[in-house]
Design an enzyme around this catalytic site. Structure first.
Site, PDB file in Angstrom:
ATOM      1  N   SER A 267       1.025  -1.112   0.096  1.00  0.00           N
ATOM      2  CA  SER A 267       0.055   0.071   0.077  1.00  0.00           C
ATOM      3  C   SER A 267       0.890   1.132   0.013  1.00  0.00           C
ATOM      4  CB  SER A 267      -1.071  -0.084   1.214  1.00  0.00           C
ATOM      5  OG  SER A 267      -0.009   0.315   2.328  1.00  0.00           O
ATOM      6  N   LYS A 268       0.267   2.150  -0.018  1.00  0.00           N
ATOM      7  CA  LYS A 268       0.925   3.693  -0.204  1.00  0.00           C
ATOM      8  C   LYS A 268       1.795   3.744   0.884  1.00  0.00           C
ATOM      9  CE  LYS A 268      -1.508   6.739  -3.054  1.00  0.00           C
ATOM     10  NZ  LYS A 268      -3.067   6.444  -3.338  1.00  0.00           N
ATOM     11  N   ARG A 269       1.729   3.295   2.021  1.00  0.00           N
ATOM     12  CA  ARG A 269       2.337   3.234   3.333  1.00  0.00           C
ATOM     13  C   ARG A 269       3.856   2.686   2.998  1.00  0.00           C
ATOM     14  NH1 ARG A 269       2.170  -0.504   7.155  1.00  0.00           N
ATOM     15  NH2 ARG A 269       0.830  -1.790   5.770  1.00  0.00           N
ATOM     16  N   HIS A 270       3.798   1.783   2.242  1.00  0.00           N
ATOM     17  CA  HIS A 270       5.293   1.373   1.726  1.00  0.00           C
ATOM     18  C   HIS A 270       6.118   2.284   0.941  1.00  0.00           C
ATOM     19  CE1 HIS A 270       2.956  -2.595   3.014  1.00  0.00           C
ATOM     20  NE2 HIS A 270       3.956  -2.606   3.534  1.00  0.00           N
TER      21      HIS A 270
END
Ligand code: GLU
Length: 504
Positions: A267-270
């Site tokens: 996800s964008k988190r990564h």
């Protein structure tokens, strides 16, 4: 056309391979979608089949023309071409679901004619009560089939009276488990009670995903449905629709999810998950394609650099892994560097000029103006750059009129030992002023004994020169840089830095 004309005839023998990538344009193309597209495309090419791009734009609120345009340009950037679809056209169009209403109407007619569809008049409130009661009993919360009991006459009369209704699939009461042999996951079975009489067509006449998508697959003669395994629970529903239509069941191949480096869903988190962001960040499409192809597929278990031509001939579903793959950003960046290094000098030089021109550092036709200069520069840069966006910072000093020493250069060189800096710069100036033929060999010869002349270790003796030329303590090789910069500019930069130094 009779209702059954909507489907191509079932064939006995092997059908020509036809696969599709069917994005919903509710967002831009992300890495998972791009990998699905690459696998479909490579599979089609390796089997001499057809690759179809279909736009699943049935969600009117979230599908936008901008997203469609973005998906198309991201696929084109990656180097994926399609035989049928938007732009390309084809015999099985239209390729936008919003333009295929007539096909869904016909398919529903076929299902009705085959006894596989019925109207359901249950209201949302009734459905909610039904679900609650089922939950209280600990049973399945699917539709209980109340409206199956309506006769055709009753159903028609209520519809004629204007009562709102949906169309549901009528799963035969004696239907056993739904099974299929997944080309990636192997034999897969769903118990009969895991699928209820789900909605095919909503009360506003719009088809649901599970209906429209598989009707399109059938009418477009798709032989292999290769998609993410977030869709695996839809597969039994779609198989039932095909059974109801009397259509051929394609081979399903469900791809494992892509996880982030921590093993959790990517996800964008990564980090960036949109394909366009990678283009902006300076990744090469060839490198991203290579990296994505290897996220869940391998050629032989060891080869890491695989170009598009190899993918197009060697891709096979047998080598697709069941296990989720972890996205390794550092590996992608490494791979990008490998692709940059492997480029032909002229090709890299052209890319370099493109990037530099974009930053206003050189005119767009600079390569044509001085090819030799760029051919000399290119290998030094490609050796050091991992991303295209590294090019401008590495080479900026060669294009600007004035360089200013950066903070590190100030702290670690200029302010640290100003006396040595002045000594070294004066000696350098003297040596270089005597150079008549301004090329690397002569510059190198003139500079060779600088450490002895200034009585300092080589690193310390040359550092002031590097700061004068590049404004930094790290730069391209010094002698080569000076040749590229030219005699006048080189000498001017040394003099300028000397002037700014405090009197010793
Ligand atoms: N439009 C669906 C999606 O983007 C396609 C699913 C499928 O490939 O069947 O998820």
């Amino acid at each position: 056309m009779t209702p059954t004309d909507v489907l191509p005839a079932k064939s006995d023998g092997a059908r020509p391979v036809r696969v599709r990538f069917a994005p919903s344009p509710t967002g831009s193309l992300h890495l998972g979608g791009a990998r699905t597209a690459i696998y479909n495309w490579a599979f089609a090419r390796a089997c001499s089949g057809s690759f179809i791009l279909r736009i699943d734009d049935t969600d009117p609120e979230r599908s936008t023309p901008e997203n469609i345009a973005q998906i198309i340009s991201a696929l084109q950037w990656l180097g994926i071409d399609w035989d049928e679809g938007p732009v390309a056209g084809g015999d099985y169009g239209p390729y936008f679901q919003t333009e295929r209403a007539a096909t869904y109407v016909q398919a529903l007619e076929t299902l009705r004619a085959n006894g596989w569809a019925y109207r359901c008049f249950c209201t949302p409130a009734e459905l909610a009560l039904m679900r609650e009661a089922a939950r209280a009993k600990g049973g399945s919360s699917g539709y209980d089939g109340s409206c199956r009991a309506l006769s055709e006459e009753q159903s028609q009369a209520r519809a004629d009276a204007g009562e709102p209704f949906v169309w549901r699939l009528k799963i035969p009461a004696d239907h056993g488990p739904i099974a299929f042999d997944d080309a990636v996951c192997g034999h897969t079975e769903f118990p009969e009670d895991s699928v209820d009489d789900f909605v095919l067509v909503r009360s506003d006449g719009s088809p649901t995903y599970n209906f429209a998508s598989i009707v399109d697959d059938a009418t477009m003669a798709i032989t292999h449905v290769i998609r993410g395994n977030d869709h695996v629970s839809n597969t039994p529903k779609q198989i039932l629709v095909l059974e109801g239509l009397g259509a051929q069941i394609p081979t399903f191949a469900h791809l494992s999810m892509i996880n982030g480096p921590d093993g959790k869903k990517l996800s964008k988190r990564h980090g960036s998950t949109g394909v366009e962001e990678y283009a902006d960040k300076g990744y090469l499409p060839e490198a991203l394609m290579n990296y994505l192809a290897l996220l869940g597929w391998s050629l032989d278990g060891e080869t890491t650099l695989i170009d598009a031509d190899t993918l197009k001939t060697r891709f096979s579903l047998e080598h697709v892994a069941k296990r989720p793959a972890n996205f390794d950003f550092a590996k992608l960046t490494w791979m990008n560097g490998e692709y940059l290094r492997a480029m032909e000098t002229d090709q890299f030089a052209q890319l370099m000029v493109e990037r530099l021109a974009r930053e206003g550092l050189c005119p767009p036709d600079d390569f044509a103006r001085r090819p030799d200069w760029y051919q000399a520069l290119a290998p030094m840069v490609s050796e050091r750059a991992k991303l295209l966006t590294d090019i401008a910072p590495i080479t900026r000093f060669l294009f600007v009129d004035v360089v200013k020493p950066d903070e590190t250069a100030r702290a670690k060189v200029l302010d640290k030992d100003p006396e040595l800096v002045q000594r070294a710069l004066r000696a350098t100036l003297e040596a270089l002023e005597a150079v008549e033929i301004w090329d690397v060999a002569h510059i190198e010869a003139a500079m060779a004994d600088l450490p002895d002349v200034v009585d300092a270790k080589p690193r310390l003796a040359y550092q002031p020169l590097r700061v004068a030329i590049a404004g930094s303590t790290v730069s391209l090789p010094l002698n080569e840089s000076m040749e590229l910069l030219g005699r006048e500019k080189t000498l001017a930069r040394i003099r300028t830095l000397l002037q700014t130094m405090p009197e010793a």
